[in-house]
Scaffold this active site. Structure first.
Site, short mmCIF file in Angstrom:
data_model
loop_
_atom_site.label_atom_id
_atom_site.label_comp_id
_atom_site.label_asym_id
_atom_site.label_seq_id
_atom_site.Cartn_x
_atom_site.Cartn_y
_atom_site.Cartn_z
N TYR A 77 75.48 -1.44 -10.16
CA TYR A 77 75.84 -0.03 -10.31
C TYR A 77 76.60 0.19 -11.61
O TYR A 77 76.40 1.18 -12.30
CB TYR A 77 76.69 0.44 -9.12
CG TYR A 77 75.92 0.48 -7.83
CD1 TYR A 77 75.11 1.57 -7.51
CD2 TYR A 77 75.97 -0.58 -6.94
CE1 TYR A 77 74.39 1.60 -6.33
CE2 TYR A 77 75.25 -0.56 -5.76
CZ TYR A 77 74.46 0.53 -5.46
OH TYR A 77 73.74 0.55 -4.30
N ASN B 59 68.79 9.60 -3.92
CA ASN B 59 67.45 9.59 -4.50
C ASN B 59 66.41 10.01 -3.44
O ASN B 59 66.25 9.33 -2.43
CB ASN B 59 67.15 8.19 -5.02
CG ASN B 59 65.71 8.00 -5.46
OD1 ASN B 59 64.99 8.95 -5.71
ND2 ASN B 59 65.30 6.75 -5.55
N CYS C 98 65.49 2.81 -6.56
CA CYS C 98 66.92 2.65 -6.28
C CYS C 98 67.21 1.32 -5.59
O CYS C 98 68.35 0.84 -5.64
CB CYS C 98 67.45 3.82 -5.47
SG CYS C 98 66.50 4.17 -3.97
N HIS C 99 66.20 0.70 -5.00
CA HIS C 99 66.40 -0.59 -4.34
C HIS C 99 66.72 -1.70 -5.34
O HIS C 99 67.22 -2.75 -4.97
CB HIS C 99 65.16 -0.97 -3.51
CG HIS C 99 63.90 -1.13 -4.30
ND1 HIS C 99 63.14 -0.03 -4.68
CD2 HIS C 99 63.28 -2.21 -4.80
CE1 HIS C 99 62.09 -0.45 -5.36
NE2 HIS C 99 62.16 -1.78 -5.45
N GLU D 133 58.73 -7.68 -4.69
CA GLU D 133 58.61 -7.57 -6.15
C GLU D 133 58.77 -8.93 -6.82
O GLU D 133 58.06 -9.23 -7.78
CB GLU D 133 59.61 -6.56 -6.70
CG GLU D 133 59.24 -5.14 -6.31
CD GLU D 133 60.11 -4.09 -6.98
OE1 GLU D 133 60.95 -4.43 -7.84
OE2 GLU D 133 59.94 -2.90 -6.62
#
Length: 165
Positions: A95, A118, A126-127, A153
């Protein structure tokens, strides 16, 4: 507003959009989730490209989305959401780093709040934002879904994502 429900490996997602673009992607069981409004229509036509790209993402074939987005929010939130779209697939940042990237290094709490608000998760990733210690932190879809998305991912990221610079 058109909507569709999409079956995915993480559960059923609610997608909603109109001629301006995609407005919402909601996780299954999202406690603060948007209810399907009475005036919304269940119709895939406007959402077809979003559905196709999400299916390709979950299939491990898509690493970057290219869709018209129509998220509503303050200028600050939109700035945070735009910065989220520039976090590379298969990587994470803190963050604090996200706050630095938008030019407001002392605003990590406000960045966290914008990240949590979001309305188009996964597509606006946002993950990919985690705590400075590397710990997974709050996520609208729940931490197990965040963990699944990050692992997905990592499995499908191009080798160059992990190469030394």
């Amino acid at each position: 507003m058109d909507y569709e429900l999409l079956q995915t490996p993480i559960g059923t997602l609610l997608l909603a959009g109109d001629e301006a673009g995609l407005h919402y992607v909601e996780f299954p069981g999202e406690s603060q989730g948007r209810r399907i409004e009475p005036h919304w229509r269940r119709d895939r036509r406007r959402l077809g490209e979003a559905i196709a790209q999400l299916e390709a993402y979950f299939g491990g074939e898509l690493t970057a989305f290219d869709l018209p987005l129509a998220a509503h929010g303050t200028a600050f939130r939109r700035g945070v959401w735009n910065a989220l779209t520039r976090i590379p697939y298969g990587t994470t940042i803190s963050y604090g780093e996200l706050a630095r990237r938008i030019g407001q290094p002392s605003a990590s709490r406000a960045v966290g709040a914008a990240n949590g608000a979001n309305p188009i998760p996964i597509i606006v990733p946002c993950h990919r934002v985690i705590g400075s210690s590397g710990a997974l932190t709050g996520f609208a879809g729940g931490l197990p879904i965040k963990q699944w998305l990050l692992a997905h991912e990592r499995r499908h990221a191009p080798a160059s994502t992990f190469a030394l610079q």
